[in-house]
Design a protein around this motif. Structure first.
Motif, PDB file in Angstrom:
ATOM      1  N   MET A  86     -54.974  12.091 -10.206  1.00 39.36           N
ATOM      2  CA  MET A  86     -54.309  11.051  -9.434  1.00 39.36           C
ATOM      3  C   MET A  86     -54.023  11.520  -7.998  1.00 39.36           C
ATOM      4  SD  MET A  86     -53.447   7.993  -9.964  1.00 39.36           S
ATOM      5  CE  MET A  86     -52.542   6.719  -9.201  1.00 39.36           C
ATOM      6  N   ASN A  87     -53.816  12.843  -7.845  1.00 43.85           N
ATOM      7  CA  ASN A  87     -53.503  13.363  -6.514  1.00 43.85           C
ATOM      8  C   ASN A  87     -54.647  13.171  -5.533  1.00 43.85           C
ATOM      9  OD1 ASN A  87     -50.829  14.334  -7.001  1.00 43.85           O
ATOM     10  ND2 ASN A  87     -51.783  15.815  -8.359  1.00 43.85           N
ATOM     11  N   TRP A  88     -55.894  13.208  -6.040  1.00 48.15           N
ATOM     12  CA  TRP A  88     -57.048  12.967  -5.161  1.00 48.15           C
ATOM     13  C   TRP A  88     -57.080  11.511  -4.715  1.00 48.15           C
ATOM     14  CZ3 TRP A  88     -59.039  16.889  -2.852  1.00 48.15           C
ATOM     15  CH2 TRP A  88     -59.019  18.135  -3.473  1.00 48.15           C
ATOM     16  N   VAL A  89     -56.652  10.618  -5.588  1.00 43.63           N
ATOM     17  CA  VAL A  89     -56.572   9.199  -5.218  1.00 43.63           C
ATOM     18  C   VAL A  89     -55.511   9.020  -4.132  1.00 43.63           C
ATOM     19  CG1 VAL A  89     -55.998   6.877  -6.062  1.00 43.63           C
ATOM     20  CG2 VAL A  89     -57.391   8.410  -7.473  1.00 43.63           C
TER      21      VAL A  89
ATOM     22  N   THR B  69     -55.996  22.456   1.843  1.00 45.91           N
ATOM     23  CA  THR B  69     -57.002  21.512   1.352  1.00 45.91           C
ATOM     24  C   THR B  69     -56.565  20.080   1.607  1.00 45.91           C
ATOM     25  OG1 THR B  69     -57.689  23.067  -0.361  1.00 45.91           O
ATOM     26  CG2 THR B  69     -58.272  20.752  -0.697  1.00 45.91           C
ATOM     27  N   ALA B  70     -55.329  19.772   1.235  1.00 43.63           N
ATOM     28  CA  ALA B  70     -54.831  18.402   1.402  1.00 43.63           C
ATOM     29  C   ALA B  70     -54.813  18.001   2.872  1.00 43.63           C
ATOM     30  CB  ALA B  70     -53.431  18.280   0.806  1.00 43.63           C
ATOM     31  N   TYR B  71     -54.317  18.869   3.722  1.00 40.20           N
ATOM     32  CA  TYR B  71     -54.186  18.517   5.129  1.00 40.20           C
ATOM     33  C   TYR B  71     -55.547  18.375   5.801  1.00 40.20           C
ATOM     34  CZ  TYR B  71     -52.563  18.319   9.894  1.00 40.20           C
ATOM     35  OH  TYR B  71     -52.333  17.917  11.184  1.00 40.20           O
ATOM     36  N   VAL B  72     -56.453  19.293   5.522  1.00 37.75           N
ATOM     37  CA  VAL B  72     -57.778  19.221   6.139  1.00 37.75           C
ATOM     38  C   VAL B  72     -58.516  17.966   5.690  1.00 37.75           C
ATOM     39  CG1 VAL B  72     -60.060  20.309   6.208  1.00 37.75           C
ATOM     40  CG2 VAL B  72     -58.010  21.677   6.597  1.00 37.75           C
TER      41      VAL B  72
ATOM     42  N   ALA C 123     -49.636  13.702  -2.833  1.00 43.11           N
ATOM     43  CA  ALA C 123     -50.833  14.484  -3.148  1.00 43.11           C
ATOM     44  C   ALA C 123     -50.548  15.975  -3.057  1.00 43.11           C
ATOM     45  CB  ALA C 123     -51.972  14.100  -2.208  1.00 43.11           C
ATOM     46  N   MET C 124     -49.688  16.360  -2.115  1.00 38.43           N
ATOM     47  CA  MET C 124     -49.405  17.781  -1.906  1.00 38.43           C
ATOM     48  C   MET C 124     -48.512  18.381  -2.984  1.00 38.43           C
ATOM     49  SD  MET C 124     -48.930  17.766   2.185  1.00 38.43           S
ATOM     50  CE  MET C 124     -49.349  19.401   2.728  1.00 38.43           C
ATOM     51  N   ARG C 125     -48.056  17.562  -3.910  1.00 36.95           N
ATOM     52  CA  ARG C 125     -47.279  18.112  -5.024  1.00 36.95           C
ATOM     53  C   ARG C 125     -48.102  19.134  -5.800  1.00 36.95           C
ATOM     54  NH1 ARG C 125     -44.337  12.924  -7.844  1.00 36.95           N
ATOM     55  NH2 ARG C 125     -42.708  12.644  -6.276  1.00 36.95           N
ATOM     56  N   SER C 126     -49.393  18.862  -5.946  1.00 42.22           N
ATOM     57  CA  SER C 126     -50.214  19.795  -6.731  1.00 42.22           C
ATOM     58  C   SER C 126     -51.439  20.308  -5.987  1.00 42.22           C
ATOM     59  CB  SER C 126     -50.656  19.143  -8.042  1.00 42.22           C
ATOM     60  OG  SER C 126     -51.545  18.079  -7.773  1.00 42.22           O
ATOM     61  N   LEU C 127     -51.816  19.672  -4.889  1.00 36.33           N
ATOM     62  CA  LEU C 127     -52.966  20.153  -4.133  1.00 36.33           C
ATOM     63  C   LEU C 127     -52.514  21.217  -3.134  1.00 36.33           C
ATOM     64  CD1 LEU C 127     -54.783  16.778  -3.340  1.00 36.33           C
ATOM     65  CD2 LEU C 127     -55.301  18.419  -5.156  1.00 36.33           C
TER      66      LEU C 127
END
Length: 103
Positions: free
Chosen positions: A1-4, A57-60, A49-53
């Protein structure tokens, strides 16, 4: 779900940057409001999303989606110039995002 969440956050980044352009320096109310709402949604989804990513990676990926989307929107909606060097630069961003996601 975090990728979504991350993908939606990136798409909302495109929305708010287009609305910012259309706000004409915040002199037009509706685009200014659209920008504020989309920006709040984008940051909120990025935070989820940043809870688990991983942070990097998330920011880029978030900024990459926004950058390539804004680049494309500029060409399609605002008549920005399209040159080989600009396309190569955007392709390098996408390539970097793909490599980062795979690693």
């Amino acid at each position: 779900m975090n990728w979504v969440y991350l993908t939606l956050a990136g798409l909302l980044e495109i929305v708010w940057v287009i609305a910012m352009k259309q706000s004409n320096g915040f002199t037009r109310l509706v685009p200014s409001l659209v920008m504020a709402v989309a920006m709040a949604g984008s940051f909120s989804l990025l935070a989820l999303a940043m809870r688990s990513l991983p942070l990097g990676t998330a920011y880029v990926l978030w900024t990459g989606i926004g950058a390539v989307g804004a680049f494309t929107a500029g060409i399609v909606l605002f008549g920005d110039s399209l040159s080989a060097s600009r396309v190569i630069a955007a392709a390098l961003i996408v390539t970097g995002m793909a490599i980062l996601k795979m690693s």
